[in-house]
Motif scaffolding. Structure first.
Motif, PDB file in Angstrom:
ATOM      1  N   LYS A  32       0.837  -1.192  -0.127  1.00  0.00           N
ATOM      2  CA  LYS A  32       0.083   0.180   0.080  1.00  0.00           C
ATOM      3  C   LYS A  32       0.702   1.249  -0.036  1.00  0.00           C
ATOM      4  CE  LYS A  32      -4.384  -1.650   1.876  1.00  0.00           C
ATOM      5  NZ  LYS A  32      -5.522  -1.661   2.497  1.00  0.00           N
ATOM      6  N   SER A  35       1.665   1.970  -3.769  1.00  0.00           N
ATOM      7  CA  SER A  35       0.563   2.148  -4.414  1.00  0.00           C
ATOM      8  C   SER A  35       0.189   3.680  -3.878  1.00  0.00           C
ATOM      9  CB  SER A  35      -0.448   1.117  -3.963  1.00  0.00           C
ATOM     10  OG  SER A  35      -1.838   1.462  -4.941  1.00  0.00           O
ATOM     11  N   LYS A  36       0.174   4.013  -2.767  1.00  0.00           N
ATOM     12  CA  LYS A  36      -0.188   5.524  -2.390  1.00  0.00           C
ATOM     13  C   LYS A  36       0.544   6.445  -3.251  1.00  0.00           C
ATOM     14  CE  LYS A  36      -2.032   4.583   2.159  1.00  0.00           C
ATOM     15  NZ  LYS A  36      -1.763   4.768   3.478  1.00  0.00           N
ATOM     16  N   ARG A  41      -6.095   5.598  -7.560  1.00  0.00           N
ATOM     17  CA  ARG A  41      -6.286   4.161  -7.275  1.00  0.00           C
ATOM     18  C   ARG A  41      -6.953   3.125  -8.065  1.00  0.00           C
ATOM     19  NH1 ARG A  41      -3.956   6.459  -4.025  1.00  0.00           N
ATOM     20  NH2 ARG A  41      -2.488   4.841  -4.935  1.00  0.00           N
ATOM     21  N   GLU A  64      -8.638  -3.171  -2.480  1.00  0.00           N
ATOM     22  CA  GLU A  64      -8.124  -3.031  -1.157  1.00  0.00           C
ATOM     23  C   GLU A  64      -7.456  -1.410  -0.907  1.00  0.00           C
ATOM     24  OE1 GLU A  64      -9.373  -5.103   1.257  1.00  0.00           O
ATOM     25  OE2 GLU A  64     -10.164  -6.282  -0.219  1.00  0.00           O
ATOM     26  N   SER A  66      -5.033  -0.598  -3.046  1.00  0.00           N
ATOM     27  CA  SER A  66      -3.625  -0.659  -3.603  1.00  0.00           C
ATOM     28  C   SER A  66      -3.721  -1.181  -5.058  1.00  0.00           C
ATOM     29  CB  SER A  66      -2.811  -1.824  -2.696  1.00  0.00           C
ATOM     30  OG  SER A  66      -1.543  -1.708  -3.425  1.00  0.00           O
TER      31      SER A  66
END
Length: 183
Positions: A32, A35-36, A41, A64, A66
């Motif tokens: 995560k 991914s952030k 998203r 979720e 990510s």
């Protein structure tokens, strides 16, 4: 590497999908924290390296918050890695989104409707990718047929985006997500 952003570096485990049985591809779920750092998203195309092997791919949302990366057999072999290995990745969003591959059935439907084809030609590659993903994400053949008809109708009337489509997968559980890992 992308010229527009510094690479996002992380390590992740290379997994085999539970389905389809005998799949030659594998996958990585991004942490995560990695991914952030991406601009969205939803799906995002990146270029980078997997254990120093270069690639370009579209990451998909995992539902979720990510993303996940589908790793082809060719990329796995180029990187000299195996399922179960922890791999090092460096990724960055591409400077220009590539054109998506238009499925033959959608291409045929667009060719049969000049107004829909005109709108299709005027929208961005990201919007085209979203339409394609919405159409192909249906689980049944009849759903796909219906979605192509709806898409052509909406495009013909000037709609530029697939309406009511959860691009992140976070709000429509089950329609998007990382593959289930095989045992």
């Amino acid at each position: 590497m992308g010229k527009s952003a510094d690479p996002i570096r992380f390590k992740a485990r290379l997994s085999r999908p539970a389905t389809p049985k005998g799949a030659t591809w594998s996958f990585v779920v991004l942490p995560k924290s990695a991914s952030k750092q991406l601009p969205t998203r939803s799906m995002v195309t990146v270029e980078g390296t997997l254990d120093d092997a270069p690639f370009q791919a579209t990451l998909e949302p995992d539902g979720e918050g990510s993303h996940w990366l589908k790793v082809s057999k060719a990329l796995r072999e180029a990187a000299d890695v195996a399922v179960g290995d922890t791999v090092a990745l460096a990724i960055a969003p591409v400077a220009k989104e590539p054109e998506p591959r238009v499925p033959a059935d959608l291409r045929k439907a667009l060719a049969a409707n000049a107004a829909a084809k005109a709108t299709w030609g005027d929208i961005t590659p990201v919007a085209r990718r979203d339409w394609i993903h919405w159409i192909t994400s249906g689980k049944k053949a009849e759903t796909r047929v219906k979605r192509i008809a709806v898409a052509v109708d909406k495009l013909a009337s000037g709609s530029r985006r697939a309406c009511c489509f959860d691009r992140s997968g976070m709000y429509s559980k089950g329609s998007m997500g990382a593959p289930e890992e095989a045992d």
